[in-house]
Structures are given as C-alpha cells and as structure tokens.
Design a protein around this motif. Sequence first.
Motif, PDB file in Angstrom:
ATOM      1  N   CYS A 194     -25.329  -4.883  22.711  1.00  0.00           N
ATOM      2  CA  CYS A 194     -26.633  -5.424  23.089  1.00  0.00           C
ATOM      3  C   CYS A 194     -27.610  -5.487  21.915  1.00  0.00           C
ATOM      4  CB  CYS A 194     -27.237  -4.584  24.223  1.00  0.00           C
ATOM      5  SG  CYS A 194     -26.339  -4.738  25.786  1.00  0.00           S
ATOM      6  N   GLU A 223     -26.784   0.060  31.825  1.00  0.00           N
ATOM      7  CA  GLU A 223     -25.925  -0.655  30.880  1.00  0.00           C
ATOM      8  C   GLU A 223     -25.679  -2.089  31.339  1.00  0.00           C
ATOM      9  OE1 GLU A 223     -25.162   2.636  31.797  1.00  0.00           O
ATOM     10  OE2 GLU A 223     -26.099   3.215  29.888  1.00  0.00           O
ATOM     11  N   SER A 226     -28.760  -4.137  30.665  1.00  0.00           N
ATOM     12  CA  SER A 226     -28.925  -4.412  29.233  1.00  0.00           C
ATOM     13  C   SER A 226     -27.992  -5.533  28.786  1.00  0.00           C
ATOM     14  CB  SER A 226     -28.652  -3.150  28.409  1.00  0.00           C
ATOM     15  OG  SER A 226     -29.590  -2.145  28.700  1.00  0.00           O
ATOM     16  N   LEU A 227     -26.753  -5.494  29.260  1.00  0.00           N
ATOM     17  CA  LEU A 227     -25.804  -6.529  28.860  1.00  0.00           C
ATOM     18  C   LEU A 227     -26.194  -7.882  29.439  1.00  0.00           C
ATOM     19  CD1 LEU A 227     -23.210  -7.176  27.325  1.00  0.00           C
ATOM     20  CD2 LEU A 227     -21.926  -6.670  29.412  1.00  0.00           C
ATOM     21  N   ALA A 230     -28.939  -9.229  27.333  1.00  0.00           N
ATOM     22  CA  ALA A 230     -28.462  -9.688  26.031  1.00  0.00           C
ATOM     23  C   ALA A 230     -27.740 -11.023  26.141  1.00  0.00           C
ATOM     24  CB  ALA A 230     -27.537  -8.638  25.416  1.00  0.00           C
TER      25      ALA A 230
END
Length: 390
Positions: A194, A223, A226-227, A230
């Motif tokens: 990320c 997580e 966040s991915l 991104a």
Amino acid sequence: DIWEAVAGVEQVLEQAHCRINNASLSLAEAVKALLHLARSADRNVACDMPEWQASEPRFVELIQAIRELIRATAEPSLLSQMFWSLGRLNANTGDVALVLEHLAAEFQPQTLVCFTSVQLSDMLWGLGRIADKSSCCRPPAKRIARLILVESLGHLSSFSPHSLAGAIWAVAKLRLAAVGMAGTFAKTCVAQLCREGYISKLSSHSLATSLWAVARLRLDTREVSSLCSAVAREVEIESLLSFNSVELSISMWAMAKMIRKCVRRREASRSQPQSSRPCYGAAASDSASAILVALTDEAFRRNDGEFEPQTLTNISWALTTLELTGHAGKASLAAAMNSQGGSPGHVSADSAISVGGPAAAAGPASTWVAEASRPAVSSGGAYWASTPPA
C-alpha cells in the motif's frame, strides 16, 4: 559449465543420468540441472516430451540424487534455486516430499540469516507452488515456510512490489492461517504494497493474484481497507484493458469480497454508536467500488465467448454480492452462462473462485510476466512466468 552446452529437457536429463551413473554428480551440478530443466520449461523449449512429466525415470533419479546430497547448510543460492525450480516444474511427488522432510528436520532459524530478500522470496514462492495440490508435500513445506516467514519479516522493506505480491500469494497457497507469525507477515506485506507507487508497478497478473490472496486470507478490515484504497488510488481505468479474462474474473471476485467486508464493518459500526473501534473501509469501499464497476464494464465490453464457465461464475458472484445485477451488461452475462449450462448469481464466495495455476517466482530482477498460454484459475492464485534465479 557443462550445462551451458545442453539445450532442452531431453539433453539435460540424459546428461544428469550419465553423471549419476558415473558417481560424479555434485549437489551444485544437480541443482544446476534442475534449474536448466525449469528454464527450458519457462522458455517452452521443444523437446521429446510433449509436456513435463515429473514421473519421468531420469527426473525421479535426479530428485533422489538431490535428496542424498542436499543439506540445510548448503549455499543459499543452491537452496533458493532448488525451491524455485521445483516450483516452476510443478514437482510435488513423494520423492520431492522426502527432500522437504529432510530439510524441514535440519532447518533452524539461524540457517536463513545469510539469505537475501530475493532468495527468501524465491524459496517461499517455490514452496507455495510445490504444496499447492500435494498432500504429501504440504506439511514439510509449511514447516520450512514458517521459518522463512520469520526471517523474511525483517527483509520486507527491501522486497520489490512483485516479490511482495508473490510472498502473500505463497502464504495463501500454503494455506497458512492469517494468525500469529503468518498473520503478521501477511499484514506487513499488505502494508508494504500500500506504499505509494507500489500497486502501480504490479503487472495485471500480480495485481489480480495479490487481490485474490488478501481476500482468501480473510485479513482484518484495516488491511483490506488499505489495499482497496491503494488500488482505487493507483489503478488507472485504462490499464484494465491489459487484463485478460481470467485476471478480470479474479480481480472482480476479490474486490467484491473485500468491499463486502468493508461494508459489513461500516454497518456494524453504525449499529454500535458507542463503539470506540475505528470504522475502516467507509471511504475505501466507495472508491474501490468504482474500480469494480470499471472491471464490470470491461468484462461485458469483451463478452464475446472469451470467458470460461468458471470465469463467468466468478463475475456473477461479484455482481450479485454487491447488488450490481441491474448492470446493463447483466443480460449478456446471463445469456453467456445459460449457453454453457450455468446459472448466474447463485454461488457461494468459496465456490465462486477456483484460481491457481502455477507461478514462477521472480529472479534477481524480480520481473514477472503473465504466462498467457496457461489456463487460469484453480483454487488459489494465478500462473506466472519469470526470469529464473541466476
């Protein structure tokens, strides 16, 4: 180097057979032979065998010779080349399991301290590939992999984007639960991916399979959010044109599963106004949904018989899960699935995807490219071709 003059699988096997019979095959030469076989497979070099057969007597003989010669204290380059080559050749027989059992008994945490990040990622990828569909290879492969995860955790900042994608793919393929060390490793991989500019450097195939791995590992919402953020931030809509049908299918399934997780977390937070837990995913799920819609548009734009039944099932599950069944292209999907005896929309998250073909870990340059000739998806990750280790 006696192997430099040898070209093709048949010649490599015969040369190795002669040296074994003469009792003159060293470990270095045995691994070099294995690496040449893997490179021949990577280049699709024509040979007498129409496709690779791990049961070929001379190959079995070579693996047995390696079992007698290999030690956990061998040169790091030899061990990483061996794991990479076995993975590239999809060698997961009982003899390979014996090699892994031998090494699993000898490996200690300090064994790996001299390995580079590239060597660690090559080994991890090879183990994931070997263990993918082999019940006899998986237990020793997992024991070795856990030691590699411990050592690799301190090297992840030097992993390339493609190595990170391959590492998290391997954790999923090894069926390591995302708890304890494996969980910490997977979460750190995602955090590294990320970082600004990392996602944009992934090939379509690396991106699709890393999305699949994160969705499959069922990481925490933090997580996943966040991915998703991104991906939404760094994936250009125009780049979706480079995705093949399998990559589109994998990406849609994974994105839908991750977005659903973020949405459910958001809804749970709304129902508990006094909760002090942060609500990850509110913005991420919205922005990532735009990517999924773009993937859907691209899937229907090229719906001309290109999709296999499993691919259509993955797409159908993604659309149904996120209530996109009113999409203008849904009728085209239904028609395509009905023509193949399918029924869109009535599949579970686990049955929807069956991804996983072979992958070949990156070599020193960490350059991976899609292996377009290989059918894609079986339970877990995709197929790769690559620059072999030096």
